[in-house]
Enzyme design. Structure first.
Site, PDB file in Angstrom:
ATOM      1  N   SER A 668       8.607  -7.431   1.278  1.00 39.25           N
ATOM      2  CA  SER A 668       8.702  -7.442   2.739  1.00 39.25           C
ATOM      3  C   SER A 668       7.396  -7.952   3.346  1.00 39.25           C
ATOM      4  CB  SER A 668       9.066  -6.041   3.244  1.00 39.25           C
ATOM      5  OG  SER A 668       9.464  -6.076   4.585  1.00 39.25           O
ATOM      6  N   ASP A 741      20.280  -9.538   3.246  1.00 39.90           N
ATOM      7  CA  ASP A 741      19.184  -8.742   3.822  1.00 39.90           C
ATOM      8  C   ASP A 741      19.575  -8.206   5.199  1.00 39.90           C
ATOM      9  OD1 ASP A 741      16.706  -7.781   4.860  1.00 39.90           O
ATOM     10  OD2 ASP A 741      15.633  -9.116   3.524  1.00 39.90           O
ATOM     11  N   HIS A 775      17.860  -5.391   2.027  1.00 32.10           N
ATOM     12  CA  HIS A 775      16.400  -5.516   2.005  1.00 32.10           C
ATOM     13  C   HIS A 775      15.795  -4.805   0.791  1.00 32.10           C
ATOM     14  CE1 HIS A 775      12.617  -6.590   3.774  1.00 32.10           C
ATOM     15  NE2 HIS A 775      12.195  -5.343   3.772  1.00 32.10           N
TER      16      HIS A 775
END
Length: 800
Positions: A668, A741, A775
């Site tokens: 991330s 995601d 994610h």
């Protein structure tokens, strides 16, 4: 350096060509042994801490789990067949025991192939409710704690699309449930319907600052499907499964009983919907009903909220954070902004807190005014309340002890909330006569449990605070040797009995009942270490300095058989990190790492690679500091590079590594960090970036901790964007992303476009998209392949 880089590039290119059209792979035996483990159970305890519930689940989900039907609407991801979130994690078994017993009891009569979630104790704590998801939907079950027998209460027609689909009544004998409407219309398959017109959105000229959101409504078909999937009917259900209708069909986003059980507050989503914000900002109406179903009062009406002032301390106008006051029979508490919700305005007070007593015939009463933004209020089992406020720009938090008899207030906590060394801890709680959790306060005394981070290490503590003087007395400080103790709760203050967990790098965390007077501890659980193969890995928290004097830390791991004295072999180094923003150097330099934490390898770290002969610096400090009026991101790149160089220098000075063989990685914002480090520094041989964002013009109204928009500071957005500097990136990079995601800002498109830019500019880059993953990654097939990809990449770039 040039020769090393050329060899790495050639190896990387050969590696890339060999993997086209590849099927799922598994990592090497050393890593697979750690990754393919049996997960110990999770522990749930009731408020009295006399019952222990063990819930079991598979270590990973499967691709089949991730391939279920899914609709993405208004910020939700829903399985339209089973009517529950498609991302929920299920347990598949339950065992229970009294805390003083030695053996667990298997719960009998569980559903076949159970998919268990949404567990909660009844108010009297004699029963445990849970939902089970079948192939067709969600059903409600109850476990009798004494007999350890489960029983189905409802059919599989509950609606969990908006969260927990049931609530216990105070009598512990019945539930309020959300069910699917009896005449529910069919969902629209937009792929089969021809459009009746274009999609049109308009703006009215008002300035707003909305972040980028995923899974929003996109067209009229989405709107209709959202309405169908969120609509429920409300019923009472008793333990025998008898149903009685309470409320007709509507989009119920919230249902909550007053503490005395005499009122029900309902929040219903209204139209118009939005295509630019999620359902939390759709219009809503909140009404309180009596137990006969009569509307007592409409207590709140919230319009569509598409317009927001700039800044993380800005809020919407109107009543917000409306909840039942836990120490009163039926009183609401809520806040309203006194600055129009706009943090840029200069005012004496930001928020006003009100209380409003049922049946709401009298006007709400002003309870408290905050200097900063209201963050919450906690009530006690005495005549006090604790009000908290905070302000993002200064990172300040304040807590007030308010005397409810005279309204007087005293500040007992005023600090930078990132200053962990001064954190006073959290108050212990107890259940009151209404079954609600309140701060435990007796005889003018209350108790705080703190994490106990200090410059000399972590020492969890228990403080007793005198309510009148606010003076504290330290009752206990944890000082166990070669281990870490976490204080969970105080069981009996007068006897000195507490509940803790204890762990060490090689001892899995287990629960203990401990007497702080005698210092004797009795094990409550005995979970074995599932990672025996790395129990002898060397682990140390190292402290070092950045070039500007900021103190940094990281947890260093070395292979179990590495000779730390001779240091003949120079190891390749893997650094895993995540940048964090701070407003001052002192808090940025504080250490929250403990060398006695259990070593828990998981797909999100590099610890696995200690088994392959690598040194690993995990959770390396990467502070980004902006003091005074300077924002952290004003000097993001130089601080990032300095953090990385300091980490490499520190481990190199210990004599363990070959500094020409260093890899950096992150997930991330850590992926964003990695791409920038490879772009702007020559300190790394390669990098691994997972699920990141690389073009900040695609998140133009702020990202991470950046409040300014692109048009405020275009140079910051452009300079910080690896995509804008792709022509400078020549170091081998492995890009990984889930192809579904769900995180705001890290659209899969970010990785796809960055890969295309790097590829066309001649950079050595490889992209791996993991099917069905959000994610965070969940499916076993994808996780094992991810580890294989990383292993192959690191072996090629750092060892061959």
């Amino acid at each position: 350096m040039k020769i090393k880089l050329t060899i790495c590039l050639l190896a990387f290119l050969n590696f890339y060509e060999a993997q086209e059209n590849i099927t799922y792979q598994k990592p090497s035996a050393e890593i697979l042994k750690l990754a393919d483990y049996e997960r110990p159970p999770s522990v749930l305890m009731n408020s009295k801490k006399d019952w222990v519930v063990f819930t079991y689940r598979p270590t990973y989900k499967t691709l089949e789990d991730l391939s279920q039907q899914e609709m993405k609407l208004g910020g939700l991801r829903i399985n339209p067949v089973t009517n529950i979130s498609s991302s929920v994690t299920y347990s598949n078994n339950i065992k229970i025991r009294k805390i003083n017993d030695k053996n667990e009891t298997q719960v009998k009569n569980l559903p076949a192939n159970p998919k268990i979630t949404y567990m909660s104790f009844s108010p009297d704590e004699k029963k445990l409710a849970f939902t089970n998801t079948t192939a067709k939907g969600v059903e409600l079950w109850v476990v009798d704690m004494e007999t350890a027998a489960a029983k189905k209460i409802t059919a599989d027609n509950l609606n969990a699309n908006l969260g927990m689909p049931y609530s216990w009544y105070n009598d512990s004998q019945s539930f309020l449930i959300r069910t699917l409407p009896q005449n529910r219309p069919a969902l629209i398959d937009a792929s089969k319907d021809l459009p009746t017109g274009p999609i049109v959105s308009t703006a009215d000229g008002k300035v707003s600052q909305n972040r980028t959101y995923q899974d929003l409504l996109k067209n009229p078909q989405d709107e209709k499907n959202f309405e169908v999937l969120t609509a429920s009917e409300i019923y009472n259900a008793d333990l025998a499964g008898n149903l009685k209708k309470v409320k007709d069909q509507d989009m119920y986003a919230g249902l909550s009983f007053s503490p005395d059980g005499n009122y029900l507050m309902t929040t219903v989503i209204k139209k118009p919907f939005s295509y630019i914000v999620p359902l939390s900002r759709f219009p809503s109406t909140t009404v309180v009903y009596d137990m006969k179903g009569n509307a007592v009062k409409t207590v709140n009406e919230v319009p569509l909220n598409e317009i927001m002032p700039k800044g993380f301390s800005s809020v919407r106008t109107g009543k917000r954070s409306m909840t039942w006051r836990s120490d009163a029979s039926a009183t609401l508490v809520y806040a309203e902004a006194l600055d129009g919700g706009d943090q840029s305005k200069t005012v004496d007070n930001r928020d006003e807190i009100f209380t409003w007593e049922a049946p709401f015939t009298a006007a709400p009463k002003s309870f408290f005014k905050t200097k900063q933004r209201y963050e919450g209020v906690s009530w006690t089992n005495d005549h006090y309340a604790v009000v908290s406020e905070g302000w993002y720009d200064t990172r300040n938090t304040k807590s007030y002890l308010v005397d409810l008899n005279n309204g007087e207030s005293k500040v007992f906590d005023d600090r930078n909330y990132q200053d962990v060394y001064s954190d006073p801890g959290n108050f212990t709680t107890t259940k009151n006569q209404y079954g609600r959790y309140v701060i435990d306060m007796k005889g003018g005394k209350t108790y705080l449990i703190g994490d106990g981070f200090t410059k000399d290490g972590q020492h969890p503590f228990i403080d007793e605070m005198d309510v009148k003087s606010l003076k504290k007395k330290r009752l206990y400080t944890s000082n166990i040797k070669n281990g870490k103790e976490e204080i969970i709760d105080i069981l009996n203050p007068s006897k000195g009995e507490i509940l803790t967990t204890q762990q060490s790098p090689s001892l899995y965390p287990n629960y203990f009942k401990k007497n702080i007077k005698s210092n004797k501890a009795e094990a409550v659980t005995n979970f074995a270490n599932p990672f025996e193969s790395i129990k002898d890995v060397y682990k140390e928290v190292i402290t070092y300095k950045r070039n500007d004097g900021v103190t940094l830390t990281g947890t260093l791991y070395l292979p179990a058989n590495y000779d730390r004295k001779a240091k003949k072999e120079k190891l390749p180094l893997l650094i895993w990190a995540y940048p964090t923003e701070y407003k001052d150097k002192n808090t940025a330099g504080q250490n929250t790492q403990n060398p006695n934490d259990f070593t828990f390898p998981y797909y999100g770290s590099f610890v696995y690679w200690t088994t392959k002969g690598y040194a690993v610096l995990d959770d390396a400090s990467f502070p980004i500091i902006g003091e005074g009026k300077t924002e952290p991101n004003d000097t993001f790149i130089p601080q990032l590079v300095a953090n990385g160089k300091a980490a490499i220098d520190a481990v190199d000075q210990l004599g363990y590594i070959d500094r020409t063989k260093v890899a950096v990685g992150g997930h991330s914002y850590g992926a964003f960090m990695t791409a920038n480090l490879l772009t702007h520094s020559k300190d790394y041989a390669c990098g691994i970036a997972r699920s990141g964002a690389y073009n900040r013009t695609l998140t133009p109204f702020g990202f991470q901790s950046e409040q300014r928009n692109y048009w405020d500071v275009p140079e910051i957005y452009n300079t910080m964007s690896p995509f804008m500097n792709a022509d400078k990136m020549k170091t081998p990079l492995l890009l990984i992303h889930g192809d579904a995601d769900n995180n705001p800002g890290t659209f899969t498109l970010q990785t796809e476009r960055y890969f295309q830019a790097l590829k066309n500019l001649g950079a050595p880059v490889k992209m791996v998209l993991l099917p069905k993953e959000s994610h965070g990654y969940a499916a076993k097939e994808n996780i094992l392949h991810l580890l294989w990809e990383q292993d192959q990449f690191l072996e090629k770039c750092l060892k061959k």
